[in-house]
Scaffold this motif. Structure first.
Motif, PDB file in Angstrom:
ATOM      1  N   ILE A   1      -9.449   3.093   6.082  1.00  0.00           N
ATOM      2  CA  ILE A   1      -8.245   3.873   6.383  1.00  0.00           C
ATOM      3  C   ILE A   1      -8.504   5.375   6.460  1.00  0.00           C
ATOM      4  CG2 ILE A   1      -6.597   2.179   5.447  1.00  0.00           C
ATOM      5  CD1 ILE A   1      -6.339   4.122   2.987  1.00  0.00           C
TER       6      ILE A   1
ATOM      7  N   ASP B   1      -3.923   5.940  11.617  1.00  0.00           N
ATOM      8  CA  ASP B   1      -2.543   5.577  11.894  1.00  0.00           C
ATOM      9  C   ASP B   1      -2.219   4.250  11.208  1.00  0.00           C
ATOM     10  OD1 ASP B   1      -2.841   7.704  13.571  1.00  0.00           O
ATOM     11  OD2 ASP B   1      -2.425   6.625  15.432  1.00  0.00           O
ATOM     12  N   GLU B   2      -0.989   4.101  10.815  1.00  0.00           N
ATOM     13  CA  GLU B   2      -0.478   2.818  10.289  1.00  0.00           C
ATOM     14  C   GLU B   2      -1.310   2.255   9.139  1.00  0.00           C
ATOM     15  OE1 GLU B   2       0.396   0.108  13.466  1.00  0.00           O
ATOM     16  OE2 GLU B   2       1.499   1.611  14.609  1.00  0.00           O
ATOM     17  N   SER B   3      -1.623   3.112   8.182  1.00  0.00           N
ATOM     18  CA  SER B   3      -2.444   2.682   7.034  1.00  0.00           C
ATOM     19  C   SER B   3      -1.610   2.260   5.829  1.00  0.00           C
ATOM     20  CB  SER B   3      -3.369   3.819   6.590  1.00  0.00           C
ATOM     21  OG  SER B   3      -4.308   4.136   7.579  1.00  0.00           O
TER      22      SER B   3
ATOM     23  N   LEU C   1       2.291   5.577   8.522  1.00  0.00           N
ATOM     24  CA  LEU C   1       3.104   4.429   8.120  1.00  0.00           C
ATOM     25  C   LEU C   1       2.915   3.259   9.070  1.00  0.00           C
ATOM     26  CD1 LEU C   1       6.769   5.436   7.230  1.00  0.00           C
ATOM     27  CD2 LEU C   1       5.038   4.483   5.709  1.00  0.00           C
ATOM     28  N   LYS C   2       2.880   2.066   8.494  1.00  0.00           N
ATOM     29  CA  LYS C   2       2.879   0.871   9.325  1.00  0.00           C
ATOM     30  C   LYS C   2       4.267   0.720   9.947  1.00  0.00           C
ATOM     31  CE  LYS C   2      -0.412  -1.515   6.363  1.00  0.00           C
ATOM     32  NZ  LYS C   2      -0.591  -2.542   5.342  1.00  0.00           N
ATOM     33  N   PRO C   3       4.370  -0.070  11.027  1.00  0.00           N
ATOM     34  CA  PRO C   3       5.697  -0.343  11.578  1.00  0.00           C
ATOM     35  C   PRO C   3       6.590  -0.922  10.476  1.00  0.00           C
ATOM     36  CG  PRO C   3       3.982  -1.205  13.030  1.00  0.00           C
ATOM     37  CD  PRO C   3       3.295  -0.723  11.787  1.00  0.00           C
ATOM     38  N   GLU C   4       7.821  -0.519  10.452  1.00  0.00           N
ATOM     39  CA  GLU C   4       8.783  -0.918   9.408  1.00  0.00           C
ATOM     40  C   GLU C   4       8.437  -0.295   8.053  1.00  0.00           C
ATOM     41  OE1 GLU C   4      11.431  -2.583  10.477  1.00  0.00           O
ATOM     42  OE2 GLU C   4      10.386  -2.578  12.405  1.00  0.00           O
ATOM     43  N   GLY C   5       7.510   0.634   8.057  1.00  0.00           N
ATOM     44  CA  GLY C   5       7.146   1.303   6.806  1.00  0.00           C
ATOM     45  C   GLY C   5       8.268   2.204   6.311  1.00  0.00           C
TER      46      GLY C   5
ATOM     47  N   ASN D   1       0.844  -1.193   0.000  1.00  0.00           N
ATOM     48  CA  ASN D   1       0.000   0.000   0.000  1.00  0.00           C
ATOM     49  C   ASN D   1       0.875   1.237   0.000  1.00  0.00           C
ATOM     50  OD1 ASN D   1      -2.836  -0.340   0.033  1.00  0.00           O
ATOM     51  ND2 ASN D   1      -2.613  -1.405   2.002  1.00  0.00           N
TER      52      ASN D   1
ATOM     53  N   GLU E   1      11.544   1.852  15.567  1.00  0.00           N
ATOM     54  CA  GLU E   1      10.328   1.640  16.368  1.00  0.00           C
ATOM     55  C   GLU E   1      10.622   1.757  17.848  1.00  0.00           C
ATOM     56  OE1 GLU E   1       8.237   1.836  13.285  1.00  0.00           O
ATOM     57  OE2 GLU E   1       7.261   1.414  15.168  1.00  0.00           O
TER      58      GLU E   1
ATOM     59  N   ASP F   1       2.235   1.123   3.736  1.00  0.00           N
ATOM     60  CA  ASP F   1       3.564   0.519   3.818  1.00  0.00           C
ATOM     61  C   ASP F   1       4.634   1.514   3.382  1.00  0.00           C
ATOM     62  OD1 ASP F   1       2.747  -2.294   4.406  1.00  0.00           O
ATOM     63  OD2 ASP F   1       1.697  -2.041   2.508  1.00  0.00           O
TER      64      ASP F   1
END
Lengths: 280, 64
Positions: B8, A132-134, A161-165, A72, A280, A136
């Protein structure tokens, strides 16, 4: 004074004399500027790349950065969708956001013409309308320097951003303090990035000096200023080299699409790269 | 606009959930005209020509 400049920045944003420009007013002026410019873009073919070779070069760079997984991706300040549509063509799920309705209309028209599925939204890079976190990957090109509050924008990009995005920023030194030796570079969070040097400020005609002087990053040394912001917000940024084909480099529309004219001989003097990782 | 995007989408101001109202859909079930509403901020964001306008109110053009 007006005579000399009026040719180059004929349609530049004119701000009311004696008024302080707050960020809302500045954004409005910039948005109106792009809305009025959109017609000029209509003459550009396809994705807005001059050659297939150049398009392929961009594709390869994006692929190297984002990978083959169908992630995404959010394209912030997507304009007429040059990068957005390329990403969609590559199979990513892409959302393009821009605060110029005119530019987005053009982007949508192009997407429809190419049978590409892209979600477009009118919105502000500093106030993203997403949970939040939507995403990649958050990508943007030639946007950051135009923002009145780049710190806030980068914070927002990190939030969605997702974690690690990954954040991928393509921008340059357009500010007056660097004269005609502005640099274009791109940097990415957790992936390679290219650093390209340009000799002139291709966007000067777009905004005119009065706005350019007021934009925070227009006056700072970059990408150092950006790295500082990123690091303050918990991102880590490293450097590495990435190759761009020479032919594609000299033909690239980086200097054309948003700039309205080209100067092949003087564009893109140097290259470099860096990477970074969202911690993170 | 695809309805699944509601997952989203958030209010640009408070990042809270938005309620979707549909006025017109196309054959694929995508929203062409409608609005998104944030109850917390009491703000309405229009969807026109399939593109939602999620600009903060102060950045919206006066013609909206």
């Amino acid at each position: 004074m007006a005579t000399q400049e009026s040719r180059g920045i004929r349609t530049a944003i004119m701000m009311p004399k004696g008024k302080n420009m707050d960020s809302g007013l500045m954004k409005e002026a910039i948005r109106d500027r792009w809305d009025r410019t959109v017609q000029r873009y209509a003459i550009l073919p396809g994705h807005g790349f001059i050659s297939e070779e150049e398009k392929e070069a961009w594709k390869n760079l994006l692929l190297e950065v984002i990978g083959t997984e169908k992630l995404n991706v959010l394209d912030v300040g997507c304009g007429t969708g040059v990068i957005t549509l390329l990403l969609a063509e590559m199979g990513y799920t892409v959302t393009g956001i821009d605060f110029s309705e005119g530019m987005l209309g053009k982007a949508k028209e192009r997407a429809n013409g190419l049978n590409l599925i892209v979600n477009f939204k009118i919105g502000d890079a500093e106030n993203l309308p997403f949970e939040d976190e939507s995403f990649d990957v958050v990508i943007n090109r030639h946007l950051l320097w135009t923002l009145p509050d780049p710190e806030r924008a980068i914070f927002e990009w990190g939030r969605v951003l997702k974690p690690e995005g990954k954040v991928m920023i393509i921008d340059g030194n357009w500010g007056n303090c660097f004269g005609s030796h502005g640099r274009i570079w791109r940097y990415l969070i957790s992936m390679p990035l290219i650093l390209i040097t340009e000799r002139r400020n291709p966007l000067r005609w777009v905004y005119g000096r009065n706005i350019e002087n007021l934009l925070p990053l227009g006056q700072k040394k970059r990408p150092e200023a950006d790295i500082e912001i990123l690091e303050d917000l918990g991102f880590r940024v490293d450097l590495m080299d990435v190759k761009i084909p020479k032919a594609a480099r000299t033909k690239t529309v980086l200097g054309y699409l948003k700039y309205g004219r080209r100067d092949d001989r003087r564009n893109f003097m140097r290259r470099g790269a860096k990477t970074g990782v969202k911690e993170e | 606009m695809k309805k699944e995007l509601m997952d989203i989408l958030a209010c640009p101001m408070c990042k809270g959930d938005l309620e979707l109202s549909i006025e017109a859909e196309d054959e694929k079930g995508e929203v062409v005209v409608g609005s998104l509403y944030c109850g917390k901020c009491d703000l309405q964001y229009p969807i026109d020509d399939g593109i939602p306008n999620l600009l903060p109110p102060e950045l919206r053009q006066s013609s909206d």
